[in-house]
Scaffold this motif. Structure first.
Motif, mmCIF file in Angstrom:
data_model
loop_
_atom_site.group_PDB
_atom_site.id
_atom_site.type_symbol
_atom_site.label_atom_id
_atom_site.label_comp_id
_atom_site.label_asym_id
_atom_site.label_seq_id
_atom_site.Cartn_x
_atom_site.Cartn_y
_atom_site.Cartn_z
ATOM 1 N N TYR A 87 0.834 -1.200 0.000
ATOM 2 C CA TYR A 87 0.000 0.000 0.000
ATOM 3 C C TYR A 87 0.872 1.255 0.000
ATOM 4 O O TYR A 87 0.572 2.233 -0.699
ATOM 5 N N PHE A 88 1.968 1.251 0.776
ATOM 6 C CA PHE A 88 2.861 2.416 0.846
ATOM 7 C C PHE A 88 3.407 2.741 -0.540
ATOM 8 O O PHE A 88 3.418 3.906 -0.957
ATOM 9 N N GLN A 89 3.866 1.723 -1.273
ATOM 10 C CA GLN A 89 4.428 1.970 -2.602
ATOM 11 C C GLN A 89 3.352 2.379 -3.606
ATOM 12 O O GLN A 89 3.579 3.243 -4.452
ATOM 13 N N ARG A 90 2.182 1.773 -3.513
ATOM 14 C CA ARG A 90 1.084 2.156 -4.392
ATOM 15 C C ARG A 90 0.665 3.597 -4.130
ATOM 16 O O ARG A 90 0.360 4.350 -5.063
ATOM 17 N N ALA A 91 0.664 3.989 -2.862
ATOM 18 C CA ALA A 91 0.312 5.361 -2.522
ATOM 19 C C ALA A 91 1.350 6.340 -3.070
ATOM 20 O O ALA A 91 1.009 7.422 -3.575
ATOM 21 N N THR A 92 2.621 5.970 -2.984
ATOM 22 C CA THR A 92 3.686 6.816 -3.525
ATOM 23 C C THR A 92 3.541 6.942 -5.035
ATOM 24 O O THR A 92 3.664 8.040 -5.601
ATOM 25 N N TRP A 93 3.297 5.834 -5.709
ATOM 26 C CA TRP A 93 3.071 5.830 -7.163
ATOM 27 C C TRP A 93 1.944 6.795 -7.518
ATOM 28 O O TRP A 93 2.050 7.595 -8.450
ATOM 29 N N ARG A 94 0.867 6.736 -6.777
ATOM 30 C CA ARG A 94 -0.291 7.584 -7.058
ATOM 31 C C ARG A 94 0.024 9.056 -6.817
ATOM 32 O O ARG A 94 -0.506 9.934 -7.507
ATOM 33 N N GLU A 95 0.876 9.348 -5.861
ATOM 34 C CA GLU A 95 1.195 10.729 -5.518
ATOM 35 C C GLU A 95 2.058 11.411 -6.578
ATOM 36 O O GLU A 95 1.985 12.630 -6.761
ATOM 37 N N LEU A 96 2.878 10.639 -7.292
ATOM 38 C CA LEU A 96 3.813 11.218 -8.259
ATOM 39 C C LEU A 96 3.065 11.817 -9.453
ATOM 40 O O LEU A 96 2.045 11.278 -9.896
ATOM 41 N N PRO A 97 3.589 12.913 -10.006
ATOM 42 C CA PRO A 97 2.871 13.651 -11.054
ATOM 43 C C PRO A 97 3.093 13.092 -12.458
ATOM 44 O O PRO A 97 4.025 13.504 -13.166
ATOM 45 N N GLY A 98 2.294 12.156 -12.883
ATOM 46 C CA GLY A 98 2.370 11.685 -14.255
ATOM 47 C C GLY A 98 3.148 10.394 -14.413
ATOM 48 O O GLY A 98 3.947 9.995 -13.558
#
Length: 368
Positions: free
Chosen positions: A306-317
């Motif tokens: 979940y932590f990595q998926r959340a980071t992926w989602r936060e990144l711009p593009g």
């Protein structure tokens, strides 16, 4: 059981039933040390009304832990002054973070807030590297100078071998890309407060930024299972008393604006639950309403996936996301050579294999 005892003591409750000998007391002392609250307990038990129910052997053992913490605190303060003087002479600005700063402006006595290491925030990666060069004559060395990538790492570790000290050189307030862009250097520097105990020109985060940082720090540490370390919760507890009404409302506004309402509310509720911290209801209600609209759920950050998926989602593009993924899995070649013992003759494929094996071990550790 031990956590319950410590929380009761920090809340000032009557005798919670202290163990008076044997393995139970040894385990409790280990927990006191790990939670960073030996100095706080020693202070409480130094008062006549606070020590009556505490076994003498336990008080003496905690006093010993407190003496060790005080000596460490004096060493850190001395080093901070040396560091601040060297950086000021070179024209490099930095902001002191976490325990080293909080000890002097938040706690009634600096020895009550131990710190394991020192943390400084700089305007950029380049400034952090320049600071490392300036501090090298003081004995600070970078075991790994090259980072895995600009989206994946936002700090450098400098080690002072003579005293066994670690200095973290940050250029973002959070090391994870999940939170790294939420607060920027110009706004932090503009609001910074003076901490003369750490040097003539020493600066630290303003109270409202320190509270935001404490909330982000707690959320980030869920992945390692250390989010609710008691000394970190006590920071929140004291910050609640330190913020003026105007600063509190600005904190709420900024948390909502930067999409930090959910992790901030989660942290505030934790200190309220464990230490009885009183937060103003008007702000909590606004944070609650905003948190329900945010997608992030702090309680799930303890799960590596979940932590990595959340980071992926936060990144711009997509481009930034793919670059971050490459940096996490592979990393910069110079970083691989530095970290995994390679040289110019070592094949990149061999270094990559070492990197992936190391990543696999760390992933299994997080899963456990």
């Amino acid at each position: 059981m031990n956590r319950r005892l410590l929380l009761a003591a920090l809340r000032g409750e009557a005798d919670p039933g202290w163990p008076d000998e044997g393995a139970a007391q040894t385990a409790l002392l280990s927990e006191i040390d790990a939670q960073g609250v030996a100095a706080l307990l020693h202070e409480l038990w130094s008062r006549p009304e606070g020590c009556a129910a505490v076994p003498a052997a336990l008080r003496e053992a905690v006093a010993g832990l407190d003496r060790t913490a005080r000596m460490r605190q004096l060493l850190l303060q001395s080093e901070a002054r040396r560091i601040a003087a060297a950086l000021a002479a070179a024209g490099i600005e930095g902001l002191w973070l976490k325990g080293a700063a909080l000890a002097h402006w938040l706690y009634p006595k600096p020895q009550l807030r131990p710190a394991g290491d020192l943390d400084l925030l700089f305007a950029s990666h380049a400034e952090a590297l320049r600071a490392a060069e300036v501090l090298a004559p003081l004995g600070y060395r970078l075991p790994i100078r090259h980072i895995a990538g600009d989206l994946y790492v936002h700090e450098l570790l400098a080690v002072q071998a003579e005293h066994g000290l670690e200095l973290d050189l940050h250029w973002r307030l959070a090391n994870s890309a999940l939170f790294s862009e939420r607060l920027q250097w110009p706004e932090l520097r503009a609001a910074a407060i003076a901490v003369p105990e750490l040097g003539r020109d020493a600066l630290a985060l303003a109270p409202l930024h320190a509270l935001l940082h404490a909330c982000m720090h707690r959320a980030s540490n869920r992945l390692g299972g250390r989010a609710d370390r008691l000394i970190w919760l006590y920071d929140l507890h004291l910050l609640a008393q330190r913020l003026s009404e105007a600063a509190w409302m600005r904190f709420v506004d900024l948390a909502i604006e930067r999409r930090l309402a959910e992790p901030c509310l989660d942290a505030l509720r934790a200190s309220e639950r464990d230490l009885g911290t009183v937060w103003r209801d008007d702000g909590l209600q606004r944070l609650q309403a905003a948190a329900e609209k945010e997608w992030l759920r702090s309680a799930r950050l303890s799960d590596w996936t979940y932590f990595q998926r959340a980071t992926w989602r936060e990144l711009p593009g997509l481009r930034a996301r793919l670059r971050w993924l490459r940096q996490m899995l592979v990393g910069d070649l110079a970083h691989l050579r530095e970290r995994y013992g390679g040289d110019g003759e070592t094949r990149a494929s061999r270094l990559l294999g070492r990197r992936l094996r190391d990543g696999w071990r760390r992933w299994r550790g997080y899963r456990r």
